[in-house]
Design a protein around this motif. Structure first.
Motif, PDB file in Angstrom:
ATOM      1  N   GLU A  79       0.841  -1.195   0.000  1.00  0.00           N
ATOM      2  CA  GLU A  79       0.000   0.000   0.000  1.00  0.00           C
ATOM      3  C   GLU A  79       0.879   1.249   0.000  1.00  0.00           C
ATOM      4  OE1 GLU A  79      -3.186  -0.277  -0.293  1.00  0.00           O
ATOM      5  OE2 GLU A  79      -3.332  -2.446   0.057  1.00  0.00           O
ATOM      6  N   ARG A  80       0.334   2.330  -0.485  1.00  0.00           N
ATOM      7  CA  ARG A  80       1.087   3.590  -0.451  1.00  0.00           C
ATOM      8  C   ARG A  80       1.238   4.044   0.988  1.00  0.00           C
ATOM      9  NH1 ARG A  80       0.889   8.973  -4.107  1.00  0.00           N
ATOM     10  NH2 ARG A  80       2.067  10.322  -2.671  1.00  0.00           N
ATOM     11  N   PRO A  81       2.482   4.302   1.458  1.00  0.00           N
ATOM     12  CA  PRO A  81       2.677   4.789   2.827  1.00  0.00           C
ATOM     13  C   PRO A  81       1.962   6.120   3.033  1.00  0.00           C
ATOM     14  CG  PRO A  81       4.758   4.048   1.887  1.00  0.00           C
ATOM     15  CD  PRO A  81       3.768   4.070   0.772  1.00  0.00           C
ATOM     16  N   ALA A  82       1.329   6.260   4.168  1.00  0.00           N
ATOM     17  CA  ALA A  82       0.530   7.469   4.430  1.00  0.00           C
ATOM     18  C   ALA A  82       1.378   8.730   4.415  1.00  0.00           C
ATOM     19  CB  ALA A  82      -0.182   7.314   5.780  1.00  0.00           C
ATOM     20  N   ASP A  83       2.642   8.618   4.835  1.00  0.00           N
ATOM     21  CA  ASP A  83       3.501   9.801   4.922  1.00  0.00           C
ATOM     22  C   ASP A  83       4.438   9.960   3.721  1.00  0.00           C
ATOM     23  OD1 ASP A  83       5.005   7.570   5.444  1.00  0.00           O
ATOM     24  OD2 ASP A  83       6.090   8.435   7.157  1.00  0.00           O
ATOM     25  N   ALA A  84       4.194   9.190   2.660  1.00  0.00           N
ATOM     26  CA  ALA A  84       5.092   9.224   1.506  1.00  0.00           C
ATOM     27  C   ALA A  84       4.981  10.546   0.760  1.00  0.00           C
ATOM     28  CB  ALA A  84       4.781   8.064   0.569  1.00  0.00           C
ATOM     29  N   VAL A  85       6.120  11.193   0.561  1.00  0.00           N
ATOM     30  CA  VAL A  85       6.166  12.430  -0.220  1.00  0.00           C
ATOM     31  C   VAL A  85       6.260  12.103  -1.709  1.00  0.00           C
ATOM     32  CG1 VAL A  85       7.477  14.537  -0.662  1.00  0.00           C
ATOM     33  CG2 VAL A  85       7.218  13.691   1.683  1.00  0.00           C
TER      34      VAL A  85
END
Length: 380
Positions: free
Chosen positions: A310-316
């Protein structure tokens, strides 16, 4: 630029503006006929006691540069200086350098000790001194028990040590090594790299080595000169070459790399946004070579990337795709992620745990993410 990571020892004369180079190539060009230029207007400084590596693909001019320093080739133009002396017209046997060739070039009919003694006899050294020097060299390369053997009775690694001892016996100021470990198998080559490093530090000599093996260069060098088409593209410590390449060629030649080509769309202070060809935008930390606009490539090493289901919630910075290939290497797992536009992104992860729950497998959808300071911006 500040050093990015430690080097082997507290040794950086190139960072001292008052330190004079020990070896200096000044605007050196070497042409063979009218069609081939092996070295093209090259200027390079090497310092005393440095372990310096010339790295590049076949035909880039690195061996020609080494041979000019050894006196086996003469520059078409420019100067080669050693300890302030212009070497123009000085024959190889009168230069305070010795060269160890890839083939080792041992005399098959001579014993180990006679091979080592050969150059000393040619110089007319007294017999007693020759014997003492040979014994010193045998001890240095740990071949005392093999002194009476012929080269064909030795392993590849032992023959390499004999050639090294013979080159060192004349106590040159500079030792030139042309692909010295190329004939050894992988395990022996890795062991010998550290032996060479220890030997160089013990003797306090200047080593200049030619190789096309990136791992070899990264392991042994104080500094690396990356060459292509007769020119030096970057000279820096291994850490700086790897973490801050100054061009696309250097970035792609050293290790694996992912490059997102695109345009710089915004620059604010020490940060910027780049939009790649697919329209994906990335936030990046800027280096000194960044431009406010224009085309650029964002280069990110595989180990700087994280791969998750899943896409990390804090991914920039994140982009998704399909797991296309997986290679389990024991300590590492390598992934190839195929993006929707067909590009392949390389990711490497450390296997720090014995078991992995819900591990990614072929054809799974996954996300790749990275921090803004994980990559370097390439504008050329």
């Amino acid at each position: 630029m500040a050093s990015l990571g430690s080097i082997r020892r507290d040794f950086a004369p190139w960072a001292n503006p008052d330190e004079k180079p020990f070896i200096r190539f000044e605007n050196v060009t070497k042409s063979f006929g009218s069609q081939t230029t092996a070295v093209d207007d090259l200027t390079l400084s090497i310092y005393e006691r440095e372990f310096f590596v010339l790295l590049g693909p076949s035909g880039c001019g690195k061996t020609t540069l080494l041979r000019m320093l050894g006196g086996f080739e003469q520059p078409t133009s420019g100067r080669v200086l050693l300890d302030g002396q212009d070497l123009s017209g000085v024959p190889p046997y009168r230069r305070p350098v010795n060269m160890m060739f890839q083939s080792y070039a041992l005399f098959p009919h001579m014993s180990v000790e006679k091979n080592i003694a050969f150059g000393l006899k040619q110089e007319g050294m007294p017999k007693a001194q020759i014997g003492e020097r040979v014994q010193r060299m045998l001890k240095l390369v740990k071949l005392e028990k093999y002194a009476s053997r012929k080269p064909h009775q030795l392993s590849g690694g032992q023959r390499q040590r004999v050639a090294l001892a013979r080159a060192l016996a004349k106590r040159p100021k500079v030792l030139l090594l042309d692909e010295p470990l190329g004939a050894l198998d992988k395990k022996l080559r890795e062991e010998t790299q550290f032996e060479l490093m220890d030997l160089q530090q013990e003797l306090g000599l200047t080593f200049v080595i030619v190789t096309h093996d990136q791992d070899e260069a990264m392991t042994m060098a104080d500094r690396i000169a990356v060459m292509d088409a007769g020119k030096v593209l970057q000279v820096a410590t291994p850490a700086e070459i790897y973490e801050a390449p100054n061009s696309r060629f250097v970035a792609e030649f050293i290790g694996n790399i992912n490059i997102f080509d695109g345009q710089i769309v915004e620059k604010t202070g020490s940060a910027a946004r780049i939009r790649d060809k697919s329209g994906t935008e990335f936030q990046i930390a800027l280096g000194s070579n960044a431009q406010a606009d224009g085309s650029a490539g964002l280069a990110v090493r595989p180990e700087k990337l994280q791969i998750t289901r899943e896409r990390p919630a804090d991914a920039v910075n994140a982009i998704d795709g399909e797991v296309w290939d997986i290679a389990y290497m024991g300590d590492l797992t390598l992934y190839n992620l195929k993006l929707d536009d067909g590009r392949i992104i390389k990711i490497s992860t450390i296997n720090s745990r014995r078991r992995v729950e819900d591990a990614l497998t072929w054809h799974d959808r996954a996300w790749v993410s990275f921090a803004p300071d994980a990559g370097v911006l390439l504008t050329r």
